[in-house]
Design a protein around this motif. Structure first.
Motif, PDB file in Angstrom:
ATOM      1  N   PRO A 334       0.783  -1.328  -0.020  1.00 14.78           N
ATOM      2  CA  PRO A 334       0.125   0.009  -0.037  1.00 14.78           C
ATOM      3  C   PRO A 334       0.930   1.134   0.000  1.00 14.78           C
ATOM      4  CG  PRO A 334      -0.235  -1.373   2.011  1.00 14.78           C
ATOM      5  CD  PRO A 334       0.475  -2.047   0.994  1.00 14.78           C
ATOM      6  N   ALA A 335       1.897   1.292   0.700  1.00  9.52           N
ATOM      7  CA  ALA A 335       2.687   2.613   0.669  1.00  9.52           C
ATOM      8  C   ALA A 335       3.198   3.028  -0.536  1.00  9.52           C
ATOM      9  CB  ALA A 335       3.982   2.022   1.500  1.00  9.52           C
ATOM     10  N   PHE A 336       3.883   2.044  -1.437  1.00  6.88           N
ATOM     11  CA  PHE A 336       4.686   2.422  -2.697  1.00  6.88           C
ATOM     12  C   PHE A 336       3.394   2.682  -3.881  1.00  6.88           C
ATOM     13  CE2 PHE A 336       7.999   0.863  -0.294  1.00  6.88           C
ATOM     14  CZ  PHE A 336       8.849   1.829  -0.206  1.00  6.88           C
ATOM     15  N   TYR A 337       2.340   1.749  -3.568  1.00 10.54           N
ATOM     16  CA  TYR A 337       1.223   2.220  -4.661  1.00 10.54           C
ATOM     17  C   TYR A 337       0.696   3.699  -4.308  1.00 10.54           C
ATOM     18  CZ  TYR A 337      -3.546   2.697  -6.183  1.00 10.54           C
ATOM     19  OH  TYR A 337      -4.799   2.834  -6.946  1.00 10.54           O
ATOM     20  N   LEU A 338       0.533   4.239  -3.021  1.00  8.91           N
ATOM     21  CA  LEU A 338       0.166   5.593  -2.612  1.00  8.91           C
ATOM     22  C   LEU A 338       0.815   6.601  -3.504  1.00  8.91           C
ATOM     23  CD1 LEU A 338      -1.276   4.742   0.925  1.00  8.91           C
ATOM     24  CD2 LEU A 338      -2.813   5.099  -0.975  1.00  8.91           C
ATOM     25  N   VAL A 339       2.186   6.363  -3.231  1.00  7.71           N
ATOM     26  CA  VAL A 339       3.216   7.503  -3.786  1.00  7.71           C
ATOM     27  C   VAL A 339       2.846   7.906  -5.191  1.00  7.71           C
ATOM     28  CG1 VAL A 339       4.716   7.087  -2.055  1.00  7.71           C
ATOM     29  CG2 VAL A 339       5.100   6.088  -4.134  1.00  7.71           C
ATOM     30  N   THR A 340       2.261   6.765  -6.033  1.00  9.85           N
ATOM     31  CA  THR A 340       1.967   6.976  -7.533  1.00  9.85           C
ATOM     32  C   THR A 340       0.612   7.604  -7.654  1.00  9.85           C
ATOM     33  OG1 THR A 340       0.741   4.942  -7.873  1.00  9.85           O
ATOM     34  CG2 THR A 340       3.248   4.755  -7.608  1.00  9.85           C
ATOM     35  N   LEU A 341       0.007   8.072  -6.609  1.00 13.79           N
ATOM     36  CA  LEU A 341      -1.466   8.636  -7.073  1.00 13.79           C
ATOM     37  C   LEU A 341      -1.464  10.317  -7.463  1.00 13.79           C
ATOM     38  CD1 LEU A 341      -3.565   6.564  -4.334  1.00 13.79           C
ATOM     39  CD2 LEU A 341      -3.262   6.150  -6.776  1.00 13.79           C
ATOM     40  N   GLY A 342      -0.014  10.764  -7.283  1.00 10.23           N
ATOM     41  CA  GLY A 342      -0.003  12.139  -7.510  1.00 10.23           C
ATOM     42  C   GLY A 342      -0.367  13.130  -6.300  1.00 10.23           C
ATOM     43  N   ASN A 343      -0.537  12.746  -5.016  1.00 14.12           N
ATOM     44  CA  ASN A 343      -0.986  13.542  -3.974  1.00 14.12           C
ATOM     45  C   ASN A 343       0.295  13.836  -3.006  1.00 14.12           C
ATOM     46  OD1 ASN A 343      -1.893  14.301  -1.542  1.00 14.12           O
ATOM     47  ND2 ASN A 343      -3.980  13.912  -2.051  1.00 14.12           N
ATOM     48  N   VAL A 344       0.734  15.030  -2.944  1.00 16.84           N
ATOM     49  CA  VAL A 344       1.996  15.118  -2.193  1.00 16.84           C
ATOM     50  C   VAL A 344       1.828  14.778  -0.705  1.00 16.84           C
ATOM     51  CG1 VAL A 344       3.466  16.947  -1.556  1.00 16.84           C
ATOM     52  CG2 VAL A 344       2.800  17.001  -3.823  1.00 16.84           C
ATOM     53  N   THR A 345       0.819  14.957  -0.280  1.00 18.89           N
ATOM     54  CA  THR A 345       0.493  14.728   1.135  1.00 18.89           C
ATOM     55  C   THR A 345       0.436  13.644   1.480  1.00 18.89           C
ATOM     56  OG1 THR A 345      -0.815  16.947   1.205  1.00 18.89           O
ATOM     57  CG2 THR A 345      -1.209  15.133   3.092  1.00 18.89           C
ATOM     58  N   LEU A 346       0.013  12.654   0.586  1.00 20.58           N
ATOM     59  CA  LEU A 346      -0.076  11.162   0.592  1.00 20.58           C
ATOM     60  C   LEU A 346       1.375  10.799   0.565  1.00 20.58           C
ATOM     61  CD1 LEU A 346      -2.814   9.531  -1.300  1.00 20.58           C
ATOM     62  CD2 LEU A 346      -2.268   9.212   1.239  1.00 20.58           C
ATOM     63  N   VAL A 347       2.386  11.165  -0.205  1.00 17.65           N
ATOM     64  CA  VAL A 347       3.729  10.965  -0.210  1.00 17.65           C
ATOM     65  C   VAL A 347       4.271  11.181   1.281  1.00 17.65           C
ATOM     66  CG1 VAL A 347       5.908  11.648  -1.236  1.00 17.65           C
ATOM     67  CG2 VAL A 347       3.853  11.143  -2.689  1.00 17.65           C
ATOM     68  N   TRP A 348       4.068  12.348   1.685  1.00 13.75           N
ATOM     69  CA  TRP A 348       4.381  12.674   2.883  1.00 13.75           C
ATOM     70  C   TRP A 348       4.235  11.726   4.346  1.00 13.75           C
ATOM     71  CZ3 TRP A 348       3.853  18.860   2.189  1.00 13.75           C
ATOM     72  CH2 TRP A 348       4.824  18.995   1.096  1.00 13.75           C
ATOM     73  N   VAL A 349       2.898  11.388   4.081  1.00 11.87           N
ATOM     74  CA  VAL A 349       2.302  10.490   5.086  1.00 11.87           C
ATOM     75  C   VAL A 349       2.989   9.063   4.951  1.00 11.87           C
ATOM     76  CG1 VAL A 349       0.336   9.066   5.795  1.00 11.87           C
ATOM     77  CG2 VAL A 349       0.217  11.425   5.254  1.00 11.87           C
ATOM     78  N   VAL A 350       3.224   8.748   3.708  1.00 15.32           N
ATOM     79  CA  VAL A 350       3.906   7.315   3.375  1.00 15.32           C
ATOM     80  C   VAL A 350       5.405   7.506   4.144  1.00 15.32           C
ATOM     81  CG1 VAL A 350       4.812   5.794   1.734  1.00 15.32           C
ATOM     82  CG2 VAL A 350       2.335   6.386   1.666  1.00 15.32           C
ATOM     83  N   MET A 351       6.125   8.298   3.727  1.00 17.69           N
ATOM     84  CA  MET A 351       7.568   8.487   4.131  1.00 17.69           C
ATOM     85  C   MET A 351       7.525   8.575   5.519  1.00 17.69           C
ATOM     86  SD  MET A 351       9.133  11.069   1.273  1.00 17.69           S
ATOM     87  CE  MET A 351      10.785  10.646   1.566  1.00 17.69           C
ATOM     88  N   THR A 352       6.537   9.316   6.309  1.00 20.27           N
ATOM     89  CA  THR A 352       6.762   9.636   7.689  1.00 20.27           C
ATOM     90  C   THR A 352       6.259   8.206   8.401  1.00 20.27           C
ATOM     91  OG1 THR A 352       5.868  11.924   7.672  1.00 20.27           O
ATOM     92  CG2 THR A 352       5.681  10.627   9.729  1.00 20.27           C
ATOM     93  N   VAL A 353       5.355   7.345   7.990  1.00 20.71           N
ATOM     94  CA  VAL A 353       4.928   6.015   8.501  1.00 20.71           C
ATOM     95  C   VAL A 353       6.011   5.277   8.146  1.00 20.71           C
ATOM     96  CG1 VAL A 353       3.179   4.207   8.412  1.00 20.71           C
ATOM     97  CG2 VAL A 353       2.397   6.593   8.280  1.00 20.71           C
ATOM     98  N   GLY A 354       6.543   4.926   7.123  1.00 21.42           N
ATOM     99  CA  GLY A 354       7.541   4.101   6.716  1.00 21.42           C
ATOM    100  C   GLY A 354       8.787   4.296   7.399  1.00 21.42           C
ATOM    101  N   ILE A 355       9.101   5.381   7.845  1.00 21.03           N
ATOM    102  CA  ILE A 355      10.525   5.788   8.228  1.00 21.03           C
ATOM    103  C   ILE A 355      10.189   5.641   9.934  1.00 21.03           C
ATOM    104  CG2 ILE A 355      12.209   7.297   8.805  1.00 21.03           C
ATOM    105  CD1 ILE A 355      11.930   8.260   5.837  1.00 21.03           C
ATOM    106  N   ALA A 356       9.321   6.642  10.398  1.00 19.00           N
ATOM    107  CA  ALA A 356       9.126   6.677  11.785  1.00 19.00           C
ATOM    108  C   ALA A 356       8.546   5.549  12.594  1.00 19.00           C
ATOM    109  CB  ALA A 356       8.264   7.914  12.106  1.00 19.00           C
ATOM    110  N   LEU A 357       7.546   4.805  11.854  1.00 27.13           N
ATOM    111  CA  LEU A 357       6.754   3.567  12.496  1.00 27.13           C
ATOM    112  C   LEU A 357       7.384   2.307  12.101  1.00 27.13           C
ATOM    113  CD1 LEU A 357       3.324   4.950  12.528  1.00 27.13           C
ATOM    114  CD2 LEU A 357       5.035   4.738  14.520  1.00 27.13           C
ATOM    115  N   GLY A 358       8.029   2.418  10.768  1.00 24.88           N
ATOM    116  CA  GLY A 358       8.653   1.195  10.607  1.00 24.88           C
ATOM    117  C   GLY A 358       9.952   1.242  10.782  1.00 24.88           C
TER     118      GLY A 358
END
Length: 448
Positions: A334-358
Motif C-alpha cells: 500500500p505504501a508504494f502504491y499510494l506514492v504513485t497517485l500524485g498526491n503530495v500529502t500522501l507521499v509525505w504520510v507514507v514517508m513518515t509512517v514508513g520511516i518513523a513507525l517502520g
C-alpha cells in the motif's frame, strides 16, 4: 525466550551508573550520529538528485543515476573493513579511542567532497576522487554506530538500557533534519547556481559538526565494562578470532535483523526520493517533495526511536523487533502504491509512517540488542560486523539494485514495494532465531 520472555533483574545491578559519564556518553554519541546521518543524507540525496549531471553527464540521465548510486554503494562496501579494523581497536585498546578516529575520517571525507572538480572541470578525475573519498567516509562510518551503541550500552543502567541506548540516535534525526532540510532549501535555488557552486555548501558545512564532536569526545571516559576487562586482565588480543570461533550465529542474527531496518531506511531516503524526482514521473521531476518528506519524517522519528527503545525495556527486545518488522512488510505494497497517485500529502504520510513507525521502531530496540548479543571481550567487533556486513547487502546496494530494476521495469512502483517487503521479511524471520537479551549483564564474556 523465543517469544521475548523477560527474567527479573537483580535489585542492585552492577556497575553503578555515573550520571556525568552517562550524560557525556549520550552527548558524544548523539553528535557523532548526527554527523554520520547528515553525511548519509546529503550524499544519498546528492546521488539521487544532482551527482549524475555533475560527475557522470556522458552516461545520460538513467546511466548517470545508476553510476551515482554505485558510488553511494562503494561507501557501504568499505564499511565492513572499517568495522573490522576499528572493532579490533575498540576491543583491544578501548571504546573511546575509536570514536575520535572515526569522526575525523568521516568529517575529512565529507568536507573534501565539497572541494571536488566536476566532470566539466576535470573530466573523470572528479568521479574517481568521489569514489576514493566515499571509501574513506565508509571506513570511518564502519565503526561509528557500533562504537556509539557499545559505548552507551556499557554505561547505561541495565533496567533502562533500551531507552538510553536509543537516546543518542536522536542524533540520527538531527542529522537527517539538517541534511534533508539543507537539500529542501537547495531545491528552491536556481538550477545553474545549484549545479555551479551551491551543491558544495552542505558538504563543506559538515566541518562544524566535526569540530563540536571532536571537542566533546576528547573529554570522554572509558566505559566501566572495559575498565573491568583491563582490571581482570581479560582484554583479548584477538577479538576477531574469538568472534569467528564463538559468535558466527549471533553475527548472522544481527545481519538478518538489520536487513529490514537499514535496507528500508535507504529505500525511503534515497531510492524513493529518486523515484519521485524522475523526469516524466507523476510529479514531473519535482526535487522538493522527497527532501521535504524526509524532513517531516525525521521530526516524528526523533520521538519514535526512543519510544520503541524504552518499550523494549518493558516487553523485551525481540517482541518489539518482530512485530515492527511485520508491520514494515505489510505496509510495503500500500505504501508504494499510494506514492504513485500524485498526491503530495500522501507521499509525505507514507514517508513518515514508513520511516518513523517502520524503520525507527526496529532501530529503537536494536540499539541495545546488538551490543547485548556479544560478550565483553569481542563486543565492539561483533556489533561492527553485524552492522556493517548488513549495511553492504541492505543499505549499500539498495539504491543501485533498485535503480537497475526500476530502469528494467519501466519505473514500476512494484519494484520498490517488493524490495521493501523482502528486506522486512528477512528481519521478521531472523527475530525467531534471536535470544531475548534485555537486562543482560554486559560484563559477561559469554554471548547471549
Amino acid at each position: 525466550m523465543l517469544w521475548g520472555s523477560r527474567r527479573p533483574l537483580p535489585e542492585n545491578p552492577w556497575p553503578p551508573v555515573d550520571p556525568q559519564q552517562l550524560r557525556g556518553a549520550t552527548l558524544a554519541s548523539s553528535v557523532g550520529s548526527a554527523l554520520e546521518y547528515y553525511d548519509f543524507y546529503i550524499y544519498g540525496l546528492a546521488s539521487a538528485l544532482i551527482f549524475s549531471p555533475l560527475f557522470f553527464s556522458p552516461l545520460g540521465a538513467a546511466g548517470g543515476l545508476i553510476a551515482s548510486f554505485a558510488t553511494y554503494g562503494v561507501g557501504f562496501a568499505a564499511r565492513p573493513f572499517g568495522g573490522l579494523l576499528f572493532g579490533y581497536i575498540g576491543d583491544r585498546f578501548g571504546r573511546k579511542h575509536v570514536l575520535l578516529i572515526t569522526i575525523g575520517l568521516m568529517g575529512l571525507a565529507s568536507f573534501s567532497i565539497g572541494l571536488l572538480p566536476t566532470y566539466h572541470q576535470a573530466g573523470m578525475l572528479g568521479a574517481i576522487l568521489l569514489v576514493v573519498l566515499r571509501i574513506v567516509q565508509g571506513l570511518g562510518a564502519g565503526a561509528e554506530q557500533a562504537g556509539a551503541t557499545t559505548l552507551i550500552s556499557e554505561v547505561a543502567p541495565r533496567r533502562r538500557r533500551g531507552f538510553f541506548a536509543a537516546l543518542p540516535f536522536v542524533g540520527i534525526q538531527i542529522g537527517t533534519l539538517l541534511g534533508a532540510g539543507t537539500f529542501a532549501l537547495l531545491a528552491l535555488a536556481d538550477k545553474d547556481a545549484l549545479h555551479g557552486w551551491l551543491w558544495r555548501v552542505p558538504f563543506l558545512a559538515s566541518v562544524v559538526l566535526v569540530g563540536v564532536a571532536i571537542f566533546i569526545r576528547l573529554r570522554l571516559k572509558e566505559t566501566p565494562v572495559f575498565h573491568d576487562l583491563e582490571k581482570h586482565k581479560n582484554v583479548n588480543r584477538n577479538p576477531l578470532g574469538v568472534l569467528w570461533r564463538s559468535s558466527r550465529k549471533n553475527v548472522l542474527v544481527g545481519i538478518g535483523l538489520r536487513m529490514g531496518e537499514n535496507g528500508n531506511s535507504t529505500i525511503y531516503s534515497a531510492l524513493l526520493v529518486a523515484f519521485l524526482a524522475r523526469e516524466g514521473g507523476v510529479f514531473q521531476g519535482d526535487k522538493f517533495i522527497g527532501p521535504t518528506g524526509l524532513l517531516i519524517a525525521a521530526g516524528f522519528s526523533a520521538v519514535m526511536v526512543v519510544a520503541f527503545g524504552a518499550l523494549s525495556d518493558r516487553v523485551g527486545r525481540v517482541r518489539v523487533y518482530r512485530y515492527r518488522a511485520l508491520f514494515q512488510l505489510l505496509f510495503a505494497v500500500p505504501a508504494f502504491y499510494l506514492v504513485t497517485l500524485g498526491n503530495v500529502t500522501l507521499v509525505w504520510v507514507v514517508m513518515t509512517v514508513g520511516i518513523a513507525l517502520g524503520v525507527q521502531s526496529m532501530l529503537g530496540p536494536q540499539c541495545a540488542l546488538l551490543p547485548e548479543l556479544f560478550g565483553a571481550t569481542h563486543r565492539f567487533t561483533g556489533v561492527a560486523m553485524s552492522r556493517e556486513i548488513s549495511a553492504v547487502f541492505a543499505g549499500g546496494i539498495a539504491p543501485f539494485v533498485g535503480a537497475l530494476l526500476l530502469a528494467a521495469t519501466g519505473q514500476s512502483w512494484m519494484v520498490l514495494a517488493g524490495y521493501s517487503a523482502v528486506l522486512a521479511g528477512i528481519s521478521f524471520t531472523a527475530s525467531f532465531f534471536t535470544p531475548e537479551t534485555a537486562g543482560r549483564d554486559l560484563r559477561s564474556v559469554e554471548n547471549a
